[in-house]
Enzyme design. Structure first.
Site, PDB file in Angstrom:
ATOM      1  N   LYS A  15      36.130  50.269  34.590  1.00 31.32           N
ATOM      2  CA  LYS A  15      35.024  50.362  35.547  1.00 31.32           C
ATOM      3  C   LYS A  15      33.807  51.082  34.984  1.00 31.32           C
ATOM      4  O   LYS A  15      32.666  50.664  35.213  1.00 31.32           O
ATOM      5  CB  LYS A  15      35.485  51.043  36.829  1.00 31.32           C
ATOM      6  CG  LYS A  15      36.193  52.378  36.608  1.00 31.32           C
ATOM      7  CD  LYS A  15      36.838  52.885  37.871  1.00 31.32           C
ATOM      8  CE  LYS A  15      37.700  54.108  37.600  1.00 31.32           C
ATOM      9  NZ  LYS A  15      38.939  53.744  36.863  1.00 31.32           N
ATOM     10  N   ILE A  30      43.661  45.650  45.482  1.00 32.29           N
ATOM     11  CA  ILE A  30      42.918  44.967  46.541  1.00 32.29           C
ATOM     12  C   ILE A  30      42.009  43.906  45.905  1.00 32.29           C
ATOM     13  O   ILE A  30      41.211  44.231  45.029  1.00 32.29           O
ATOM     14  CB  ILE A  30      42.059  45.967  47.343  1.00 32.29           C
ATOM     15  CG1 ILE A  30      42.941  47.068  47.953  1.00 32.29           C
ATOM     16  CG2 ILE A  30      41.265  45.254  48.424  1.00 32.29           C
ATOM     17  CD1 ILE A  30      42.160  48.188  48.604  1.00 32.29           C
ATOM     18  N   LYS A  74      32.536  52.171  40.569  1.00 31.58           N
ATOM     19  CA  LYS A  74      33.030  51.029  41.344  1.00 31.58           C
ATOM     20  C   LYS A  74      31.942  50.496  42.278  1.00 31.58           C
ATOM     21  O   LYS A  74      31.796  49.278  42.450  1.00 31.58           O
ATOM     22  CB  LYS A  74      34.272  51.445  42.140  1.00 31.58           C
ATOM     23  CG  LYS A  74      35.434  51.909  41.272  1.00 31.58           C
ATOM     24  CD  LYS A  74      36.523  52.565  42.103  1.00 31.58           C
ATOM     25  CE  LYS A  74      37.613  53.156  41.230  1.00 31.58           C
ATOM     26  NZ  LYS A  74      38.632  53.890  42.005  1.00 31.58           N
ATOM     27  N   GLY A 107      47.174  53.151  40.406  1.00 31.07           N
ATOM     28  CA  GLY A 107      48.599  53.172  40.107  1.00 31.07           C
ATOM     29  C   GLY A 107      49.007  51.975  39.277  1.00 31.07           C
ATOM     30  O   GLY A 107      48.320  50.956  39.230  1.00 31.07           O
TER      31      GLY A 107
END
Length: 431
Positions: free
Chosen positions: A105, A136, A205, A303
């Site tokens: 990122k 997501i 992000k 994670g």
């Protein structure tokens, strides 16, 4: 059956997860995709390090250049987590016509323009779902599912560490320092948590999301970033009394003139709003499009397993792109937007915490300064205290610009009756 050779650069937590799940779910992927994804070579620094997964020795190299020099490798995965070295690797892969998958990122936020100019020049896609919000699928949704929408706003809880800290401050009345130590002991915060708690992990992000939504790479020096280090247990308590929760929120908006704002900071959110209920290490994003209306995405934002899931999804799409070349290489610039609103012109509502002498006339002095700057007061809350003692004074203020508030804070802080530096937190009512 067709096979696609993959080169994996970096085998830390996420890289190990990618290799593990590609191996464990090989049959599932084969059935769903109709082709095989084969990891042919893995570049890592220390071959002796235990990564919790068995890797055949013949796949290992200590030089990432070997992945670029192997003509049979068609897709490379960059999970090294560096900046300069990772940039050289990615640009080298693109020049050789290899599709790139990355979760870096910070690199995309700071060098996105350079990377995608190279991708367009060489007609090589770059996939980066893992760069934002873990498992997501927010990148794919903005880039594809909402392609017909003007994205009017994105509000996101996109840093799990800060969200965990703020959650524990609410649940157990911990101070910031205590909650941070707990997060580190639980493995939710790094030994050096700076990027998480100072807001810049979320800011990277937010830059990526804003750039995708509005068609130009947002300069990092044009955004406002503030972390959670100054949030106190008292702020948490007072916010709750006023009907709010405090979250580190990424806010991305566009106005009718094509100006956009990108900011990351602690924010008071009404407790009735769905984002206020997002706790622990979970992430959530509320996206509003002019056609689709309100949408919500929720899940684990970091994670090994959630992030690996996004990388594997990108690998599947990269292999599909090899079979059917495309004209969109991961980022499609356009000229509908292109100006960032200066921070001093950004409008918000505010929570203001003062420490003042408990004596007559204090509220009048504070209100006078706010009134002179055309800043209205929505509500005032002051706990009982002994006359003459220093007590908190909490005000919720109507909409004002950042510039107006800075002037107000300077004048209020200079009052003799104000005993500590004023503390301001922005309020978002999603109107």
């Amino acid at each position: 059956m067709q096979h696609f050779a993959i080169g994996l650069a970096g085998m830390g937590n996420v890289g190990a997860g990618v290799f593990k799940h590609l191996t464990q779910n090989r049959a599932l992927l084969r059935e769903r995709l109709g082709f095989e994804l084969d990891v042919k070579k893995i570049a890592l620094r220390d071959p002796k390090k235990d990564r919790g997964v068995a890797v055949p020795p013949e796949l290992i190299t200590t030089q990432w250049q070997d992945l670029l020099d192997d003509p049979s490798i068609q897709i490379v995965v960059e999970l090294m987590g560096q900046k300069e070295e990772s940039l050289r690797f990615m640009l080298g892969a693109i020049e050789r016509g290899k599709i790139v998958v990355t979760g870096n990122k910070a690199l995309l936020a700071e060098h996105g323009r350079e990377i995608f100019e190279a991708a367009t020049k060489h007609k090589v896609p770059v996939f980066f779902e893992a760069a934002v919000a873990g498992g997501i699928p927010i990148i794919k949704s903005i880039r594809e599912a909402f392609i017909g929408n003007h994205i009017q706003s994105i509000h996101g809880i996109i840093n799990g560490t800060s969200n965990y800290i703020l959650t524990r401050m609410v649940e157990s009345g911990l101070g910031f320092a205590e909650a941070l130590v707990e997060a580190q002991e639980a493995g939710y915060a790094e030994a050096d948590p700076t990027l998480d708690v100072d807001g810049w992990d979320a800011a990277h992000k937010a830059v990526i999301l804003a750039s995708l939504a509005y068609g130009f790479w947002v300069p990092t020096d044009k955004i406002f970033v503030e972390g959670v280090e100054q949030i106190t247990a008292n702020d948490i308590c007072f916010a709750k009394k006023l009907g709010y929760s405090i979250k580190l929120l990424g806010i991305i908006k566009a106005d009718a003139k094509g100006e956009i704002e990108v900011r990351v900071h602690p924010t008071l959110i009404p407790e009735k709003h769905v984002l206020a209920s997002v706790n622990g290490v979970f992430n959530a994003l509320a996206v509003h499009g002019d056609i689709v209306g309100d949408t919500l995405f929720y899940g684990r934002g970091a994670g090994q397993d959630p992030t690996s899931s996004s990388v594997i999804a990108d690998l599947a799409e990269a292999a599909a792109a090899l079979q059917a070349p495309r004209s969109n290489y991961g980022f499609m610039p356009h000229g509908l937007y292109g100006t960032c609103t200066p921070i001093d012109d950004i409008v918000s509502e505010y929570y203001l915490r003062l420490t003042v002498e408990d004596r007559p006339g204090v509220i009048a002095q504070v209100a006078g300064i706010l009134g002179s700057l055309n800043i209205g007061i929505s509500s005032i809350f002051q706990p009982e205290g002994d006359e003459g003692a220093a007590v908190p004074l909490i005000l919720v203020l109507h909409k004002a610009t950042h510039g107006q508030m800075n002037t107000a804070l300077e004048k209020i802080g200079a009052l003799e009756c104000v005993k500590k530096t004023p503390r301001m937190i922005r309020v978002e009512n999603f109107a």
